[in-house]
Write an enzyme that holds these catalytic residues in place. Structure first.
Site, PDB file in Angstrom:
ATOM      1  NE  ARG A 143      -3.814  -0.854   1.088  1.00  0.00           N
ATOM      2  CZ  ARG A 143      -4.814  -0.853   1.659  1.00  0.00           C
ATOM      3  NH1 ARG A 143      -5.129   0.085   2.333  1.00  0.00           N
ATOM      4  NH2 ARG A 143      -5.227  -2.226   2.337  1.00  0.00           N
ATOM      5  CG  ASP A 165     -13.994  -1.274   1.734  1.00  0.00           C
ATOM      6  OD1 ASP A 165     -14.691  -2.166   0.990  1.00  0.00           O
ATOM      7  OD2 ASP A 165     -13.058  -1.818   2.585  1.00  0.00           O
ATOM      8  CB  SER A 175      -8.799  -0.824   1.080  1.00  0.00           C
ATOM      9  OG  SER A 175      -9.657  -1.170   1.836  1.00  0.00           O
ATOM     10  CG  HIS A 176     -10.060   2.704   3.960  1.00  0.00           C
ATOM     11  ND1 HIS A 176      -9.647   1.437   4.173  1.00  0.00           N
ATOM     12  CD2 HIS A 176      -9.398   3.388   4.822  1.00  0.00           C
ATOM     13  CE1 HIS A 176      -8.830   1.441   5.139  1.00  0.00           C
ATOM     14  NE2 HIS A 176      -8.320   2.585   5.325  1.00  0.00           N
ATOM     15  CG  HIS A 194     -12.316  -7.100   6.773  1.00  0.00           C
ATOM     16  ND1 HIS A 194     -12.300  -7.153   5.613  1.00  0.00           N
ATOM     17  CD2 HIS A 194     -11.735  -5.967   7.160  1.00  0.00           C
ATOM     18  CE1 HIS A 194     -11.644  -6.033   5.185  1.00  0.00           C
ATOM     19  NE2 HIS A 194     -11.076  -5.296   6.135  1.00  0.00           N
ATOM     20  CE  LYS A 217      -7.221  -5.042   0.516  1.00  0.00           C
ATOM     21  NZ  LYS A 217      -8.523  -5.092   1.168  1.00  0.00           N
ATOM     22  CG  ASP A 233     -12.498  -5.774   1.355  1.00  0.00           C
ATOM     23  OD1 ASP A 233     -12.634  -4.829   1.624  1.00  0.00           O
ATOM     24  OD2 ASP A 233     -11.438  -6.370   1.669  1.00  0.00           O
ATOM     25  NE  ARG A 234     -13.404  -2.096   5.388  1.00  0.00           N
ATOM     26  CZ  ARG A 234     -13.069  -0.834   5.965  1.00  0.00           C
ATOM     27  NH1 ARG A 234     -13.241  -0.955   7.359  1.00  0.00           N
ATOM     28  NH2 ARG A 234     -12.504   0.286   5.199  1.00  0.00           N
ATOM     29  CG  ASP A 276     -11.013  -3.447  -1.297  1.00  0.00           C
ATOM     30  OD1 ASP A 276     -11.597  -2.566  -0.486  1.00  0.00           O
ATOM     31  OD2 ASP A 276     -10.362  -4.277  -1.068  1.00  0.00           O
TER      32      ASP A 276
END
Length: 459
Positions: free
Chosen positions: A14, A251, A103-104, A338, A113, A255-256, A253
């Site tokens: 990241r 978020d 992500s966020h 998550h 990832k 995934d949350r 991507d």
């Protein structure tokens, strides 16, 4: 010498583009990832990659693919996708994977990832340090990354991904629900129409009110980080304006997933964890459920009440996934929203958690605020960050101030007090921060305990 330690974190890659992450670095990481897999005896002949909506994603993914090709791996490229869509591809194809996302994080960031075949995580204790070290070596000798013909297969797995999720939770018999979904200009705008809408599968009894579904990695409306209450304001207003039954926020991507009730009030991730745990235990009686140590005390209570076995874990996806694999747990949940499922290769997917919430709400007549109250037993502070010069010294000072507490050190310091209240104080892995979480039976007790600890931390 090249140093990637500020780019390659504990769980993923990241950093700011192009200052920390650029195409040259991505190419070296692609080569290093394949070499790490091969040296550890894992599948390395083929791998799958995807990227989110950030402008820098396609070029970085292409560079990573070239590096993987140079190490002898054919790349299956599924194009735009959410992180859990990449996990689906890794699981169903049995291939290691790389998801290009930050992500966020704000627009200037991007990242990667990584996972082994079957969506098994790659973190600092499971190969990521080796990837970093090998990439640093390659960047110090760029001639070591040779040019080879591109070997890329293009696949579209969106419909297959949506079909798999829909096969796990039956929504066909629920009452009609109006759902506001805030995609935050992230990948939820791509996956929600496929999974919850009628884009690729038969329609569900859902009326979706879309908010910020346009894919835009500059995040023109708000950051795609629903953990920050400021980023839920638009969703909360839209739920009330449309008279919706609930709201969902994803978020960047996707995934949350965060949930708000019909009044626009947030439903805590701990309550969602307990709700999904109850549903999974009805399907798989006696199963193990993983929860991290800063979810509500209600979570293990409800797991036990429904015949399950709660297992407490450190915070972080690599720890949760390792515990799930070790115990064959059917489900796991974190305070950060998550949610992990055995039926999804032990990987996290906010979309599957959303399907469970919709099925549970639509299978009975009460509004979400009343239904969720079953799972909200205590008052929590949420995570509060404080900048400190010496985290260890502050933790020791707080411990000394509570001589009658019972402590454990599974992840940071958790203090259990005689009245049932508790707090956890954890140092950040990457910043000079202490993270505080407090829970108590009543709001005033929670506030008093929170303020007492903060006065020491910030004093």
């Amino acid at each position: 010498m090249t140093d990637l330690s500020q780019l390659v974190k504990a769980y993923d890659v990241r950093g700011v583009v192009p200052d920390q992450l650029n195409e040259t670095v991505a190419r070296a990481l692609g080569t290093a990832f394949v070499e790490m897999l091969r040296e550890s005896g894992d599948e390395a002949e083929r791998m799958v990659i995807a990227h989110d909506m950030r402008e820098t994603g396609p070029a970085l993914a292409a560079a990573f693919a070239a590096g993987a090709n140079s190490a002898g791996s054919v790349v299956v490229h599924i194009g735009l996708g959410s992180t859990d869509q990449l996990y689906y591809a890794s699981g169903v194809l049995g291939l290691p994977g790389a998801m290009f996302t930050a992500s966020h994080n704000p627009a200037q960031y991007n990242g990667i990832k990584l996972c082994r075949a079957g969506a098994r995580p790659v973190g600092q204790d499971s190969g990521l340090v080796i990837v970093r070290q090998r990439a640093e070596e390659l960047l110090n000798d760029l001639d070591a990354v040779g040019e080879v013909p591109t070997a890329i297969e293009r696949r579209d797995l969106l419909a297959d991904y949506a079909g798999h999720l829909r096969s796990l939770v039956d929504l066909s018999g629920i009452r009609p629900l109006k759902v506001v979904v805030d995609a935050g200009n992230g990948m939820g705008g791509f996956t929600v129409p496929a999974v919850l809408g009628d884009q690729v599968l038969p329609a569900l009894p859902l009326e979706i009110v879309p908010l910020y579904f346009e894919l835009d990695g500059s995040f023109p409306n708000h950051e795609a980080n629903p953990l920050d209450p400021a980023n839920l304001v638009d969703l909360q207003a839209a739920v009330r304006e449309h008279g919706a039954d609930l709201g969902l926020a994803f978020d960047g991507d996707a995934d949350r997933c965060f949930v708000v009730d019909e009044n626009g009030d947030p439903v805590s991730p701990s309550a969602v964890t307990a709700l999904v745990a109850k549903r999974e235990l009805a399907k798989f009686p006696g199963s193990t459920i993983i929860h991290n140590l800063i979810t509500s005390a209600a979570v293990p209570e409800i797991i036990k009440e429904n015949g399950g076995v709660p297992v407490r874990s450190r915070v972080g996806h690599s720890f949760i996934k390792a515990e799930m694999a070790r115990t064959n747990a059917v489900f796991g949940g974190e305070h950060s929203a998550h949610y992990y499922f055995r039926d999804f290769w032990f990987a996290d997917t906010g979309m599957l958690a959303a399907l469970h919430v919709l099925a549970a709400l639509g299978g009975q007549e009460r509004p979400l605020s009343a239904f969720a109250a079953e799972f909200e037993r205590y008052c929590a502070s949420g995570e509060i960050n404080s900048t400190v010069a010496d985290a260890a010294a502050k933790v020791a000072e707080v411990r000394a101030a509570f001589p009658d507490a019972t402590f454990d050190d599974l992840d940071g310091m958790t203090a259990h007090l005689a009245d049932g209240s508790w707090f956890n104080l954890r140092a950040s892995n990457t910043e000079p921060l202490l993270r505080l979480n407090v829970e108590a039976g009543k709001p005033d007790r929670m506030a008093a305990l929170r303020d007492e600890v903060l006065s020491i931390v910030r004093g």
